[in-house]
Design an enzyme around this catalytic site. Structure first.
Site, PDB file in Angstrom:
ATOM      1  N   THR A 106       0.833  -1.196   0.000  1.00 16.02           N
ATOM      2  CA  THR A 106       0.000   0.000   0.000  1.00 16.02           C
ATOM      3  C   THR A 106       0.874   1.255   0.000  1.00 16.02           C
ATOM      4  OG1 THR A 106      -1.831  -1.017   1.143  1.00 16.02           O
ATOM      5  CG2 THR A 106      -1.514   1.295   1.589  1.00 16.02           C
ATOM      6  N   ARG A 141     -14.580  -6.738   0.104  1.00 13.79           N
ATOM      7  CA  ARG A 141     -14.008  -6.315   1.398  1.00 13.79           C
ATOM      8  C   ARG A 141     -13.491  -4.876   1.285  1.00 13.79           C
ATOM      9  NH1 ARG A 141      -8.446  -4.607   2.736  1.00 13.79           N
ATOM     10  NH2 ARG A 141      -8.039  -5.182   4.877  1.00 13.79           N
ATOM     11  N   GLY A 201     -11.107  -2.113   3.277  1.00 14.56           N
ATOM     12  CA  GLY A 201     -10.109  -1.985   4.342  1.00 14.56           C
ATOM     13  C   GLY A 201     -10.136  -0.611   4.982  1.00 14.56           C
ATOM     14  N   ASP A 202      -9.047  -0.282   5.638  1.00 12.87           N
ATOM     15  CA  ASP A 202      -8.955   0.999   6.349  1.00 12.87           C
ATOM     16  C   ASP A 202      -8.664   2.179   5.435  1.00 12.87           C
ATOM     17  OD1 ASP A 202      -6.419  -0.261   5.905  1.00 12.87           O
ATOM     18  OD2 ASP A 202      -5.495   1.220   7.230  1.00 12.87           O
ATOM     19  N   THR A 250      -0.614   2.008   6.990  1.00 12.17           N
ATOM     20  CA  THR A 250      -0.467   0.765   6.222  1.00 12.17           C
ATOM     21  C   THR A 250      -0.352  -0.415   7.169  1.00 12.17           C
ATOM     22  OG1 THR A 250       0.907  -0.481   4.678  1.00 12.17           O
ATOM     23  CG2 THR A 250       2.042   1.177   6.012  1.00 12.17           C
ATOM     24  N   GLY A 251      -1.019  -1.495   6.833  1.00  8.29           N
ATOM     25  CA  GLY A 251      -0.979  -2.679   7.689  1.00  8.29           C
ATOM     26  C   GLY A 251      -2.294  -3.421   7.607  1.00  8.29           C
ATOM     27  N   THR A 252      -2.543  -4.263   8.591  1.00 10.48           N
ATOM     28  CA  THR A 252      -3.761  -5.066   8.615  1.00 10.48           C
ATOM     29  C   THR A 252      -4.977  -4.150   8.740  1.00 10.48           C
ATOM     30  OG1 THR A 252      -2.392  -6.402  10.096  1.00 10.48           O
ATOM     31  CG2 THR A 252      -4.587  -7.233   9.588  1.00 10.48           C
TER      32      THR A 252
HETATM   33  N1  ASP Z   1      -4.139  -1.409   4.961  1.00  8.91           N
HETATM   34  C1  ASP Z   1      -4.334  -2.054   3.690  1.00  8.91           C
HETATM   35  C2  ASP Z   1      -5.659  -2.786   3.703  1.00  8.91           C
HETATM   36  O1  ASP Z   1      -5.949  -3.434   4.702  1.00  8.91           O
HETATM   37  C3  ASP Z   1      -3.252  -3.015   3.326  1.00  8.91           C
HETATM   38  C4  ASP Z   1      -1.818  -2.503   3.472  1.00  8.91           C
HETATM   39  O2  ASP Z   1      -1.577  -1.490   4.087  1.00  8.91           O
HETATM   40  O3  ASP Z   1      -0.903  -3.136   2.896  1.00  8.91           O
HETATM   41  O4  ASP Z   1      -6.344  -2.774   2.727  1.00  8.91           O
END
Ligand code: ASP
Length: 307
Positions: free
Chosen positions: A174, A202, A204-205, A224-226
């Site tokens: 990301t 889905r 995401g954030d 960036t992350g989960t």
């Molecule tokens: N935060 C992003 C998501 O969950 C993924 C990522 O940051 O790599 O869509």
């Protein structure tokens, strides 16, 4: 106009294993990060706006197949590509798109939502159609696809997991940018293909204000992350709230969220932030985060691991 301006960018966080990141690959990432820094920094140095700067940096990263946004986005479990993007400024203007499949630069669609509609978030095929009507460049699905993303999907499906890019053997992620311009305005931009093997539909954030992206008069943040964990703790807004309501410094607030709140919410990752004084913070709770920062009067810097 002041002499202060700052820009920070990220290209995703995760388990970026040192043994798999050859010097050649690391150099390729650093070159791509520096190109994005220069695209945004040139605008800030010339007195342009934080909004223009984060959009320019984001476009540079979306166009680069190394990162999980635009060209090079990850696949859903259905083998499709669904992208999210968000833009917000310190004057509380905001726009976002989610689940778009054809827009070459989703960050431009987020900006078009902000500028040309009374809305904040458009979804799916209608968002693609809106972007087309706004004159943005659309691409066929093949433009966004890369062979390594397809391989990542097959690996994730074999392991029956939903994964962050940088937790996979091939590392990409990301993208995001935050800036403080010479007039004192702040802006944040984030763009992503999401997580490999995510369920179709889905969200995401990234496109959710206050979760993956936020900007106000004090601070601009891109995460960036989960994504699910960042959503559960309203990560980006939590940074702003800790500064506004608890009097925390940029560093204290960003570290508390990236290193405590996000793991407590069941995920991991990092974030980049810039405050009204032009300070930058780039904390992450993973092995690495592709990142770069550039402040007026200093040289542009890029980094991947903690050191
Ligand atoms: N935060 C992003 C998501 O969950 C993924 C990522 O940051 O790599 O869509």
């Amino acid at each position: 106009m002041q002499d202060i301006w700052s820009l920070a960018i990220h290209g995703g966080a995760g388990t970026i294993r040192r043994d798999e990141l050859t010097p050649e690959k690391a150099a390729a990432y650093r070159i791509a990060l520096e190109a994005a820094l220069r695209a945004g920094g040139a605008i800030l140095a010339a007195g342009g706006s934080a909004e223009e700067a984060v959009v320019a940096a984001a476009i540079s990263l979306e166009d680069c197949p190394l990162f999980n946004a635009g060209h090079g986005s990850t696949f859903t479990a259905a083998g499709t590509i669904e992208m999210d993007a968000c833009l917000m400024t310190s004057t509380a203007e905001a726009g976002a798109v989610t689940g778009v499949t054809r827009i070459r630069n989703p960050i431009l669609a987020a900006r078009a939502v902000m500028r040309a509609t009374p809305h904040v978030l458009l979804a799916g095929a209608a968002a693609d159609d809106f972007a087309a009507a706004q004159g943005l460049v659309l691409e066929a699905p093949a433009y966004f696809e890369t062979a390594h993303r397809r391989a990542q999907l097959l690996a994730a499906q074999a392991a029956q997991t939903v994964v962050l890019d940088h937790d996979l053997p091939a590392k990409m992620g990301t993208i995001g940018a935050v800036a403080r311009d010479r007039h004192g305005a702040l802006a944040a931009a984030t763009s992503t293909g999401g997580m490999t093997n995510k369920r179709a539909g889905r969200v995401g954030d990234t496109p959710i204000l206050g979760a993956g992206t936020w900007a106000d008069a004090r601070v601009a943040i891109s995460c960036t992350g989960t994504g699910e964990a960042f959503l559960r703790c309203a990560a980006a807004h939590e940074v702003a709230a800790l500064m506004r309501l608890a009097g925390k410094s940029l560093r204290e607030a960003t570290e508390e969220v990236a290193l405590l709140r996000v793991p407590e919410a069941g995920g991991h990752g990092g974030l980049i932030a810039v405050d009204a004084a032009g300070e930058v913070a780039l904390p992450f709770g993973t092995e690495g985060m592709y990142r770069g920062w550039w402040r007026a009067g200093e040289a542009p810097r890029t980094a991947i691991h903690a050191d």
